[in-house]
Scaffold this motif. Structure first.
Motif: not given
Length: 154
Positions: A35-59
């Motif tokens: 959220t920035v001011g009165d605008s927002s951006c959202s997304w779903t189901n982006a792929t990660t290289s692993d699962v928490p609590a392991n260190t991961l990257t977001i593709d």
């Protein structure tokens, strides 16, 4: 609304250091919102290289934000996210984003971004975050602020 504001929020989600993914790593997914001011951006189901609590990257190629208004935003690196379960945080050393509005594109970098875990879930919230201009015309603000951001790993 300046396009770079929304981009910074996406940037708040991750870091720029790329990690090699071991063969045994399990991929996961992450939903996000900024959220920035009165605008927002959202997304779903982006792929990660692993699962928490392991260190991961977001593709970054799997992050497809839907934004309010005439703004478009995009993550331009594969952010690295580390978790500290004792402190209840997730953090990214660097996040790089591009934002565009009415043909004007600006690039920003946010550093040392930290989110706080909500309860015992893998849902995190954070903000405000500040990002600094790395590329763009004189019309781009030198900094942008994301007032709030969230990540939900699954």
């Amino acid at each position: 609304m300046n396009p770079t504001r929304l981009l910074v929020g996406i940037a708040a989600v991750a870091g720029s250091v790329l990690l090699a993914v071991p063969a045994y790593a399990a991929t996961g997914q992450v939903d996000g919102n900024i959220t920035v001011g009165d605008s927002s951006c959202s997304w779903t189901n982006a792929t990660t290289s692993d699962v928490p609590a392991n260190t991961l990257t977001i593709d970054h190629t799997t992050v497809h934000p839907t934004c309010t208004g005439s703004i478009t935003a995009g993550l331009t690196n594969d952010p690295t996210v580390t978790f500290d379960d004792t402190a209840g945080t997730a953090s990214a050393p660097e996040v790089d984003v591009n934002g565009s509005e009415l043909g004007q594109t600006c690039s920003y970098k946010a550093t040392d971004v930290t989110y706080t875990r909500q309860g015992t879930t893998r849902n995190y919230t954070g903000g405000p975050f500040t990002a600094n201009l790395t590329d763009g015309s004189f019309l781009c603000p030198k900094t942008e602020t994301v007032s709030a951001a969230s990540l939900a790993f699954h």
